[in-house]
Design a protein around this motif. Sequence first.
Motif, PDB file in Angstrom:
ATOM      1  N   TYR A  91      48.351  38.898  45.333  1.00 36.41           N
ATOM      2  CA  TYR A  91      47.142  38.157  45.702  1.00 36.41           C
ATOM      3  C   TYR A  91      46.342  37.744  44.476  1.00 36.41           C
ATOM      4  CZ  TYR A  91      46.809  38.310  50.819  1.00 36.41           C
ATOM      5  OH  TYR A  91      46.971  38.080  52.158  1.00 36.41           O
ATOM      6  N   TRP A  92      46.147  38.676  43.546  1.00 32.96           N
ATOM      7  CA  TRP A  92      45.245  38.384  42.432  1.00 32.96           C
ATOM      8  C   TRP A  92      45.805  37.284  41.533  1.00 32.96           C
ATOM      9  CZ3 TRP A  92      46.802  39.055  37.374  1.00 32.96           C
ATOM     10  CH2 TRP A  92      47.952  39.817  37.173  1.00 32.96           C
ATOM     11  N   ARG A  93      47.126  37.264  41.347  1.00 27.57           N
ATOM     12  CA  ARG A  93      47.708  36.220  40.499  1.00 27.57           C
ATOM     13  C   ARG A  93      47.709  34.869  41.208  1.00 27.57           C
ATOM     14  NH1 ARG A  93      53.279  37.902  38.132  1.00 27.57           N
ATOM     15  NH2 ARG A  93      51.868  39.396  37.124  1.00 27.57           N
ATOM     16  N   LEU A  94      48.020  34.846  42.492  1.00 31.57           N
ATOM     17  CA  LEU A  94      47.966  33.584  43.233  1.00 31.57           C
ATOM     18  C   LEU A  94      46.556  33.019  43.255  1.00 31.57           C
ATOM     19  CD1 LEU A  94      50.284  34.371  46.287  1.00 31.57           C
ATOM     20  CD2 LEU A  94      50.717  32.714  44.479  1.00 31.57           C
ATOM     21  N   TYR A  95      45.567  33.886  43.439  1.00 32.17           N
ATOM     22  CA  TYR A  95      44.170  33.422  43.482  1.00 32.17           C
ATOM     23  C   TYR A  95      43.762  32.803  42.155  1.00 32.17           C
ATOM     24  CZ  TYR A  95      39.129  33.603  44.293  1.00 32.17           C
ATOM     25  OH  TYR A  95      37.807  33.283  44.454  1.00 32.17           O
ATOM     26  N   ARG A  96      44.139  33.443  41.059  1.00 33.38           N
ATOM     27  CA  ARG A  96      43.773  32.910  39.742  1.00 33.38           C
ATOM     28  C   ARG A  96      44.500  31.605  39.447  1.00 33.38           C
ATOM     29  NH1 ARG A  96      46.212  36.125  34.910  1.00 33.38           N
ATOM     30  NH2 ARG A  96      48.011  35.073  35.853  1.00 33.38           N
ATOM     31  N   ASP A  97      45.811  31.549  39.724  1.00 30.21           N
ATOM     32  CA  ASP A  97      46.576  30.348  39.387  1.00 30.21           C
ATOM     33  C   ASP A  97      46.238  29.175  40.300  1.00 30.21           C
ATOM     34  OD1 ASP A  97      47.760  31.896  37.466  1.00 30.21           O
ATOM     35  OD2 ASP A  97      49.582  32.294  38.631  1.00 30.21           O
ATOM     36  N   MET A 107      46.378  47.845  41.265  1.00 24.95           N
ATOM     37  CA  MET A 107      46.774  46.513  41.701  1.00 24.95           C
ATOM     38  C   MET A 107      46.630  46.355  43.214  1.00 24.95           C
ATOM     39  SD  MET A 107      47.511  44.705  39.041  1.00 24.95           S
ATOM     40  CE  MET A 107      46.053  45.514  38.369  1.00 24.95           C
ATOM     41  N   ASP A 108      46.887  47.425  43.959  1.00 29.96           N
ATOM     42  CA  ASP A 108      46.664  47.368  45.405  1.00 29.96           C
ATOM     43  C   ASP A 108      45.184  47.172  45.720  1.00 29.96           C
ATOM     44  OD1 ASP A 108      49.339  47.748  45.798  1.00 29.96           O
ATOM     45  OD2 ASP A 108      49.176  49.932  46.012  1.00 29.96           O
ATOM     46  N   ARG A 109      44.338  47.849  44.970  1.00 28.32           N
ATOM     47  CA  ARG A 109      42.894  47.671  45.169  1.00 28.32           C
ATOM     48  C   ARG A 109      42.456  46.250  44.838  1.00 28.32           C
ATOM     49  NH1 ARG A 109      39.228  52.341  44.381  1.00 28.32           N
ATOM     50  NH2 ARG A 109      40.298  54.183  45.114  1.00 28.32           N
ATOM     51  N   LEU A 110      43.002  45.715  43.754  1.00 30.10           N
ATOM     52  CA  LEU A 110      42.635  44.353  43.365  1.00 30.10           C
ATOM     53  C   LEU A 110      43.126  43.342  44.394  1.00 30.10           C
ATOM     54  CD1 LEU A 110      41.364  42.474  41.327  1.00 30.10           C
ATOM     55  CD2 LEU A 110      43.458  42.548  39.994  1.00 30.10           C
ATOM     56  N   ASN A 111      44.343  43.533  44.905  1.00 31.10           N
ATOM     57  CA  ASN A 111      44.849  42.627  45.936  1.00 31.10           C
ATOM     58  C   ASN A 111      44.001  42.699  47.201  1.00 31.10           C
ATOM     59  OD1 ASN A 111      46.983  41.707  44.346  1.00 31.10           O
ATOM     60  ND2 ASN A 111      48.333  43.353  45.017  1.00 31.10           N
ATOM     61  N   ARG A 112      43.588  43.897  47.584  1.00 26.21           N
ATOM     62  CA  ARG A 112      42.762  44.036  48.783  1.00 26.21           C
ATOM     63  C   ARG A 112      41.384  43.414  48.571  1.00 26.21           C
ATOM     64  NH1 ARG A 112      43.596  47.358  53.222  1.00 26.21           N
ATOM     65  NH2 ARG A 112      42.084  46.780  54.815  1.00 26.21           N
ATOM     66  N   LEU A 113      40.863  43.544  47.365  1.00 25.23           N
ATOM     67  CA  LEU A 113      39.564  42.925  47.050  1.00 25.23           C
ATOM     68  C   LEU A 113      39.640  41.409  47.185  1.00 25.23           C
ATOM     69  CD1 LEU A 113      37.302  43.952  44.104  1.00 25.23           C
ATOM     70  CD2 LEU A 113      37.834  41.559  44.409  1.00 25.23           C
ATOM     71  N   VAL A 114      40.715  40.809  46.650  1.00 26.44           N
ATOM     72  CA  VAL A 114      40.855  39.358  46.736  1.00 26.44           C
ATOM     73  C   VAL A 114      41.069  38.932  48.183  1.00 26.44           C
ATOM     74  CG1 VAL A 114      42.303  37.420  46.047  1.00 26.44           C
ATOM     75  CG2 VAL A 114      41.688  39.166  44.374  1.00 26.44           C
ATOM     76  N   SER A 115      41.904  39.669  48.899  1.00 27.66           N
ATOM     77  CA  SER A 115      42.234  39.288  50.272  1.00 27.66           C
ATOM     78  C   SER A 115      41.032  39.356  51.199  1.00 27.66           C
ATOM     79  CB  SER A 115      43.358  40.181  50.789  1.00 27.66           C
ATOM     80  OG  SER A 115      43.590  39.970  52.160  1.00 27.66           O
ATOM     81  N   ASP A 116      40.260  40.436  51.122  1.00 25.16           N
ATOM     82  CA  ASP A 116      39.164  40.637  52.071  1.00 25.16           C
ATOM     83  C   ASP A 116      37.850  40.032  51.605  1.00 25.16           C
ATOM     84  OD1 ASP A 116      41.032  41.947  53.491  1.00 25.16           O
ATOM     85  OD2 ASP A 116      40.150  43.943  53.329  1.00 25.16           O
ATOM     86  N   ALA A 117      37.475  40.280  50.348  1.00 26.00           N
ATOM     87  CA  ALA A 117      36.147  39.868  49.888  1.00 26.00           C
ATOM     88  C   ALA A 117      36.088  38.412  49.454  1.00 26.00           C
ATOM     89  CB  ALA A 117      35.702  40.770  48.732  1.00 26.00           C
ATOM     90  N   LEU A 118      37.146  37.878  48.853  1.00 23.52           N
ATOM     91  CA  LEU A 118      37.108  36.527  48.296  1.00 23.52           C
ATOM     92  C   LEU A 118      37.832  35.490  49.151  1.00 23.52           C
ATOM     93  CD1 LEU A 118      37.711  37.312  44.523  1.00 23.52           C
ATOM     94  CD2 LEU A 118      35.550  37.108  45.742  1.00 23.52           C
ATOM     95  N   VAL A 130      37.450  47.730  48.704  1.00 20.58           N
ATOM     96  CA  VAL A 130      38.058  48.767  47.870  1.00 20.58           C
ATOM     97  C   VAL A 130      38.197  50.066  48.647  1.00 20.58           C
ATOM     98  CG1 VAL A 130      37.715  50.162  45.808  1.00 20.58           C
ATOM     99  CG2 VAL A 130      37.289  47.716  45.718  1.00 20.58           C
ATOM    100  N   ALA A 131      37.182  50.390  49.464  1.00 21.53           N
ATOM    101  CA  ALA A 131      37.259  51.627  50.245  1.00 21.53           C
ATOM    102  C   ALA A 131      38.352  51.554  51.306  1.00 21.53           C
ATOM    103  CB  ALA A 131      35.909  51.920  50.895  1.00 21.53           C
ATOM    104  N   ALA A 132      38.633  50.350  51.797  1.00 24.15           N
ATOM    105  CA  ALA A 132      39.648  50.216  52.847  1.00 24.15           C
ATOM    106  C   ALA A 132      41.063  50.438  52.327  1.00 24.15           C
ATOM    107  CB  ALA A 132      39.559  48.827  53.492  1.00 24.15           C
ATOM    108  N   THR A 133      41.260  50.377  51.010  1.00 23.18           N
ATOM    109  CA  THR A 133      42.605  50.576  50.483  1.00 23.18           C
ATOM    110  C   THR A 133      43.104  52.000  50.692  1.00 23.18           C
ATOM    111  OG1 THR A 133      41.649  51.034  48.304  1.00 23.18           O
ATOM    112  CG2 THR A 133      42.352  48.769  48.765  1.00 23.18           C
ATOM    113  N   ASP A 134      42.192  52.962  50.753  1.00 24.50           N
ATOM    114  CA  ASP A 134      42.582  54.361  50.930  1.00 24.50           C
ATOM    115  C   ASP A 134      42.420  54.837  52.363  1.00 24.50           C
ATOM    116  OD1 ASP A 134      43.192  54.673  48.221  1.00 24.50           O
ATOM    117  OD2 ASP A 134      41.098  55.077  47.719  1.00 24.50           O
TER     118      ASP A 134
END
Length: 789
Positions: free
Chosen positions: A444-450, A323-334, A93-97
């Motif tokens: 990212y977040w929608r692809l990860y969930r689906d 949404m950018d934060r959520l996408n970065r969270l999925v991409s990097d952390a998950l 989340v911190a990397a998004t900014d």
Amino acid sequence: MEWETEGDGEDLGGQGVDRAFTLLHPAPPSPKKAKGGKPGVHALDPHAHVARDLLLAGFPPCFKGEEVPQRLRRAAASEACVSRLKTSISEAVAATDAAVFTDLLDFVRSSHASSRGLLASQGRWGGAGKRALPAGLVLAGGVNASDHAQTFPALASHLRNQGCYVSLLHPNSLGKTPSAALQQVIKDFAGLDSPGADTQALAAWYQDETGGGVLGNMDCEAPAPAAAPRAARSSQRGGGEGRSAAQEAALQAPLVLVVEGTDMADPGAFRDLILALSEGCWEVPLTLVLGLTTSAAALHAVLSSDVLERCLACSFFNLASAMDRLNRLVSDALLGGNGRWPGLLFSHAVVARAWDACLLHHFSTGVIGQALRLAALSHFQAAAAGRGLAGVAGLLDWVPGQRDGPGVPAGTAEVVRCWARWAVGLHWAALAARALGQTRACPYWRLYRDALDPGWARAAAGQATLRALEAGLAAAGPGAARALARDLRAAALRVPGAKEALAEELARLREFEREEEGNEGMTDEQREEQGGVGIEQQEEQVGDAVGELTNQRASRSAHPASSKPDASQAPPPPGPKSRFHSKASRRAAMLGVAAQRAQHAEPGSDGLCVEARGAAKKPGMPAWLHETLARLLAAPPDTLEAAGMVTACRPEALDSLTASPREALMQALTRPERVLGLPGPVGLNAQTEDACLAWQLFEADANCQNVADWFQSFADVRECHGPRKKGRKTGSKAADAKADACADGGARMQVAARFSQAVSELQFVGLIRHATRRKGDYVQRCMYMPAIM
């Protein structure tokens, strides 16, 4: 009562009330010495066994016969995984900014240099009252305000680490006059407490810090006449002569004033501060960074248009959206974008609940981290503690491709390999969507969930997504395909274990990249000339090969004995080192190989004809990407049998998440039957929870603001509706009365203890606080909510 904010208050019940606190929180027993005069196990730390018992209570036995060491190993694995998950989410989340912080640093440095140059050119008297402060407007719209609790402190820390003087002001620290804000600024810049500070104090500090400021040490009794020679005016302005190295470094360091929540500041106080800095402190090259929670238009609510145009030179910066934060969270952390395997997987049900909670919480990414930590904790508390569960913590630093370490669950290598292929497939789909302008349809977040649904890749929704990517890539030019192939390879190499799990796919991407590199910058005519054959010649070759094949089959049918092909004369397939310089030359070579194979075909077989036609129409990168993504996303990693040990799959653990915590808290206190699932209202009786009873009494009677009256009302309900304890009858009236008095005293102590605990809980959740402006022990309400229907 004992208030956390004001210390000890008045004693409501003497020593009995003080002793009542020990009924709820008994002190640990004193350490005892073991036999032989040696200290006991907990002699050095008497609270160690209390902490151990609380830890074991949080991790109850999962099956009959589970021993204490196994439960402690589960607790240690849970702590390691949850801690690593929390760290990964915070870093993502911190990397998004980070990019916005870098842009702000460049803006601050350029503004400082331009301000210094302007002051040096205008002189001490030329710029008085005429300087507009450079201001960077940081727009935080599209993100929940709770997610920005650490954004501006992190920005201030980043600028300070880069050598800037930084002061961070909040709306409540501006005060009613500029003096309060300037006092905080000087304290942050120099570490000095200067009550009653003004702009002259700030200018004096800057001159002392830099050895004379931007203009240097110069006579300031009167301005130089306009007709004076240029040399005289330049000598008056002075320079940096005589400064020490520290003073020169201070002169080069930018001065930044960061204001968080500017649109929530008092308009009068903020206007006075801007005017004071612009007109009274013009010699200090100060740069403003103003944080806005909504939009730039909100600045007009605190500053008039004339002040805004005259005193500020604004530049705009946008922080990352939710949404950018959520996408970065999925991409990097998950999905391992940070180079680490997450160590714990999550099922489709858990992820769907977490995503829904994020959307209901007004797009707060903070609740995502809370939901995943709850799911991880619930997994370790309820999962069967096999021999491999404690080894999940060891998987955090486990390198895929090596042998399993000690305690690593059996079959985890296959789980990590499947996860690597699945994660790379998601990365490739998201990167292709971003390169082709389809980010809204494939985030990212929608692809990860689906994609956690095992049948999504073959279902209509998944196939529609993949076909859209294929069509977009086919419509793009060769340069876009080459850039996408390079990005896909780079993204796959960042995922741990993907280099070994997708060796064939990575080699194919490298081939696509070389093909586009060979054809880059060439026209169609140049490609035809370099290949040695044009499109028409290739079609003629295909027709000749097919005609020759037909004649050979006819002759073989007439002489079946003599036309049996010799297997030793069949040409070998093209090897992996067969490289050509253009697409046209490779196509011509493949046609030649197909024609040679057709000469050695068996009579009546059509396989080689199909092969010849397929070789001429070998699928390109769009079709290959469609096929590859469908194959990689067809099997989520949590579907494997061995993945149950490392997959959190209990969505009921997220039931405690609520989108409106204050409303839920108020409902639990005023309508506890809805939370407990009771058929009817509870009412005011002894069966009501202590916190609910205390809050309902506080709301019903205005006199309960006095703690003594509040306690009396609480005690009346408990003593009237609760069971009364009587002492033992001895036959003597005096002895019986004394026994009843002792029993009533003990009951009174328990009621006082329960009331004290209830009031502490109400104060902890922020409903009440100690009224400091009234004598005695009074309570002030801190939160008002509309009535719940």
